[in-house]
Design a protein around this motif. Structure first.
Motif, short mmCIF file in Angstrom:
data_model
loop_
_atom_site.label_atom_id
_atom_site.label_comp_id
_atom_site.label_asym_id
_atom_site.label_seq_id
_atom_site.Cartn_x
_atom_site.Cartn_y
_atom_site.Cartn_z
N SER A 180 -60.41 -51.93 -16.80
CA SER A 180 -60.77 -53.00 -15.86
C SER A 180 -59.65 -53.30 -14.86
O SER A 180 -59.91 -53.81 -13.77
CB SER A 180 -61.15 -54.27 -16.62
OG SER A 180 -60.08 -54.70 -17.43
N SER A 181 -58.39 -52.96 -15.21
CA SER A 181 -57.29 -53.25 -14.28
C SER A 181 -57.36 -52.38 -13.03
O SER A 181 -56.70 -52.67 -12.03
CB SER A 181 -55.94 -53.06 -14.98
OG SER A 181 -55.77 -51.70 -15.36
N SER A 182 -58.15 -51.32 -13.07
CA SER A 182 -58.33 -50.46 -11.89
C SER A 182 -58.96 -51.22 -10.73
O SER A 182 -58.78 -50.86 -9.57
CB SER A 182 -59.23 -49.27 -12.23
OG SER A 182 -58.66 -48.47 -13.23
N ILE A 183 -59.72 -52.25 -11.04
CA ILE A 183 -60.48 -52.97 -10.00
C ILE A 183 -59.55 -53.59 -8.96
O ILE A 183 -59.78 -53.46 -7.76
CB ILE A 183 -61.39 -54.05 -10.65
CG1 ILE A 183 -62.46 -53.37 -11.51
CG2 ILE A 183 -62.02 -54.94 -9.58
CD1 ILE A 183 -63.32 -54.31 -12.32
N ARG A 184 -58.49 -54.23 -9.42
CA ARG A 184 -57.54 -54.86 -8.49
C ARG A 184 -56.88 -53.80 -7.60
O ARG A 184 -56.76 -53.99 -6.39
CB ARG A 184 -56.48 -55.65 -9.25
CG ARG A 184 -55.46 -56.34 -8.35
CD ARG A 184 -54.55 -57.25 -9.14
NE ARG A 184 -55.27 -58.39 -9.66
CZ ARG A 184 -55.52 -59.50 -8.97
NH1 ARG A 184 -55.12 -59.60 -7.72
NH2 ARG A 184 -56.18 -60.49 -9.51
N LEU B 248 -69.24 -55.38 -20.38
CA LEU B 248 -69.10 -55.68 -18.95
C LEU B 248 -68.10 -56.80 -18.66
O LEU B 248 -67.51 -56.86 -17.58
CB LEU B 248 -70.45 -56.09 -18.36
CG LEU B 248 -71.46 -55.00 -17.99
CD1 LEU B 248 -72.77 -55.64 -17.54
CD2 LEU B 248 -70.91 -54.09 -16.89
N GLN B 249 -67.93 -57.71 -19.61
CA GLN B 249 -67.16 -58.93 -19.38
C GLN B 249 -65.75 -58.73 -18.80
O GLN B 249 -65.39 -59.38 -17.82
CB GLN B 249 -67.10 -59.78 -20.67
CG GLN B 249 -68.39 -60.56 -20.88
CD GLN B 249 -68.46 -61.22 -22.25
OE1 GLN B 249 -67.79 -60.78 -23.20
NE2 GLN B 249 -69.25 -62.27 -22.38
N PRO B 250 -64.91 -57.83 -19.36
CA PRO B 250 -63.56 -57.69 -18.77
C PRO B 250 -63.58 -57.24 -17.31
O PRO B 250 -62.74 -57.68 -16.50
CB PRO B 250 -62.88 -56.62 -19.65
CG PRO B 250 -63.88 -56.15 -20.62
CD PRO B 250 -65.08 -57.00 -20.55
N TYR B 251 -64.57 -56.41 -16.95
CA TYR B 251 -64.68 -55.95 -15.56
C TYR B 251 -65.11 -57.10 -14.65
O TYR B 251 -64.59 -57.26 -13.55
CB TYR B 251 -65.69 -54.80 -15.47
CG TYR B 251 -65.28 -53.58 -16.26
CD1 TYR B 251 -64.42 -52.64 -15.72
CD2 TYR B 251 -65.71 -53.41 -17.58
CE1 TYR B 251 -64.02 -51.52 -16.46
CE2 TYR B 251 -65.31 -52.30 -18.32
CZ TYR B 251 -64.46 -51.37 -17.75
OH TYR B 251 -64.06 -50.28 -18.48
N TRP B 252 -66.07 -57.88 -15.13
CA TRP B 252 -66.56 -59.00 -14.32
C TRP B 252 -65.49 -60.07 -14.15
O TRP B 252 -65.34 -60.65 -13.07
CB TRP B 252 -67.83 -59.60 -14.93
CG TRP B 252 -68.58 -60.42 -13.93
CD1 TRP B 252 -68.60 -61.79 -13.83
CD2 TRP B 252 -69.38 -59.94 -12.85
NE1 TRP B 252 -69.36 -62.18 -12.76
CE2 TRP B 252 -69.86 -61.06 -12.14
CE3 TRP B 252 -69.74 -58.66 -12.41
CZ2 TRP B 252 -70.68 -60.95 -11.03
CZ3 TRP B 252 -70.56 -58.55 -11.31
CH2 TRP B 252 -71.02 -59.69 -10.62
N LYS B 253 -64.70 -60.31 -15.22
CA LYS B 253 -63.60 -61.30 -15.13
C LYS B 253 -62.60 -60.88 -14.05
O LYS B 253 -62.08 -61.72 -13.32
CB LYS B 253 -62.89 -61.42 -16.48
CG LYS B 253 -63.60 -62.33 -17.48
CD LYS B 253 -62.83 -62.37 -18.79
CE LYS B 253 -63.57 -63.23 -19.81
NZ LYS B 253 -63.01 -63.07 -21.17
N GLU B 254 -62.33 -59.58 -13.99
CA GLU B 254 -61.39 -59.06 -12.98
C GLU B 254 -61.95 -59.31 -11.58
O GLU B 254 -61.22 -59.71 -10.67
CB GLU B 254 -61.16 -57.57 -13.23
CG GLU B 254 -59.94 -56.98 -12.55
CD GLU B 254 -58.62 -57.53 -13.05
OE1 GLU B 254 -57.73 -57.74 -12.19
OE2 GLU B 254 -58.46 -57.79 -14.25
N LEU B 255 -63.25 -59.09 -11.40
CA LEU B 255 -63.89 -59.35 -10.11
C LEU B 255 -63.86 -60.84 -9.78
O LEU B 255 -63.60 -61.22 -8.64
CB LEU B 255 -65.35 -58.85 -10.13
CG LEU B 255 -65.57 -57.34 -10.04
CD1 LEU B 255 -67.03 -57.01 -10.33
CD2 LEU B 255 -65.17 -56.78 -8.69
N GLU B 256 -64.10 -61.68 -10.79
CA GLU B 256 -64.07 -63.13 -10.57
C GLU B 256 -62.68 -63.59 -10.11
O GLU B 256 -62.56 -64.43 -9.22
CB GLU B 256 -64.46 -63.86 -11.86
CG GLU B 256 -65.95 -63.75 -12.18
CD GLU B 256 -66.33 -64.53 -13.44
OE1 GLU B 256 -67.47 -65.02 -13.50
OE2 GLU B 256 -65.51 -64.64 -14.36
N ASN B 257 -61.65 -63.03 -10.71
CA ASN B 257 -60.27 -63.37 -10.30
C ASN B 257 -60.05 -63.02 -8.83
O ASN B 257 -59.40 -63.78 -8.10
CB ASN B 257 -59.25 -62.58 -11.15
CG ASN B 257 -59.14 -63.12 -12.56
OD1 ASN B 257 -59.47 -64.28 -12.80
ND2 ASN B 257 -58.70 -62.30 -13.50
#
Length: 271
Positions: free
Chosen positions: A100-104, A140-149
């Motif tokens: 999920s850290s890839s999102i940032r 899905l939650q860790p990915y969505w949390k990253e998007l929310e941040n």
């Protein structure tokens, strides 16, 4: 120096960031109409690698860079700040390695490449799950949390999902602090929108969009093949794609695409 220099640089680097720039500027891609989204991605990656490697100089060959930037300078097109309000910048993010850290990283690189402070919308394709495992809210939650941040930090305005059925979309909607603004449905899997999904989306003001992307837009083997064909004698099997982001810049008033491109990152797993 060319491809030999590129091979040496790749053997020293730990990561590779590749940017195609604006594909609408690429005459070579205009002539050919790819049959599938996967073919387009592979074609763009290969052409970017080939063009980049041909311009490696003797001086660059002496460098050791942990993150290697692979771009075609003449194709990079930043947005004019004076035009920003007239444009919608949207992206779809495909996570290849489950992280999920890839999102940032992906959003930061997209903003930097386009010269903008934030993206108007980001849709995330469900990251790959292990065989025999179903996609779940917990996954899905860790990915969505990253998007929310990123929404809270004003890097993204709106966030959306792809290929969620009514049950999973409802679970995500009820749990999420920042609600999904859209959900993409693959036309290959259904010719007609499921009525329960349509009703729920309407009730919660979620826009339903269609797409024709495969489940895996860029697989490991496809990326390695593109690398092998572009740069002679490269140890392509050491390189693994982490994520792929496809962006488009649309003129709001006319609905036309002004710019479209791909940004991706890969890492080297040296034995």
């Amino acid at each position: 120096m060319g491809t030999e220099g590129a091979r040496v640089l790749l053997e020293r680097a730990g990561r590779l960031t590749l940017q195609t720039g604006n594909l609408l500027n690429w005459g070579c891609l205009r002539k050919k109409c790819p049959a599938t989204p996967s073919e387009e991605v592979r074609d763009c990656i290969q052409k970017t690698l080939t063009e980049w490697s041909s311009k490696i100089s003797q001086d660059q060959n002496q460098e050791t860079l942990e993150v290697l930037e692979c771009t075609v300078a003449q194709a990079i097109e930043k947005i004019n700040p004076e035009e920003r309000d007239e444009l919608k910048v949207s992206a779809k993010l495909f996570i290849v390695g489950s992280n999920s850290s890839s999102i940032r990283d992906a959003v930061d690189l997209a903003c930097s490449a386009l010269g903008v402070a934030q993206l108007d919308s980001v849709i995330i394709a469900p990251p790959p799950v292990e065989d025999g495992t179903n996609l779940s809210l917990e996954y899905l939650q860790p990915y969505w949390k990253e998007l929310e941040n990123l929404v809270q930090n004003k890097k993204i305005v709106a966030i959306g999902t792809s290929d969620l059925d009514k049950t999973l979309l409802e679970e995500l909607y009820l749990w999420a602090q920042v609600k999904p603004s859209s959900n993409q449905v693959n036309l290959a899997s259904c010719c007609v929108m499921p009525p329960d999904l349509t009703a729920f989306a309407k009730e919660c003001d979620i826009q339903l969009l269609t797409h024709n992307d495969p489940k895996e837009l860029l697989c490991e083997a496809s990326f390695q093949e593109a690398l092998q064909e572009s740069i002679q004698n490269v140890k392509a099997n050491e390189w693994i794609p982490l994520w792929l982001l496809r962006y488009s810049v649309i003129v709001k008033s006319r609905g036309i695409i002004k710019s479209k491109g791909y940004i991706m990152q890969a890492k080297r797993n040296a034995s």
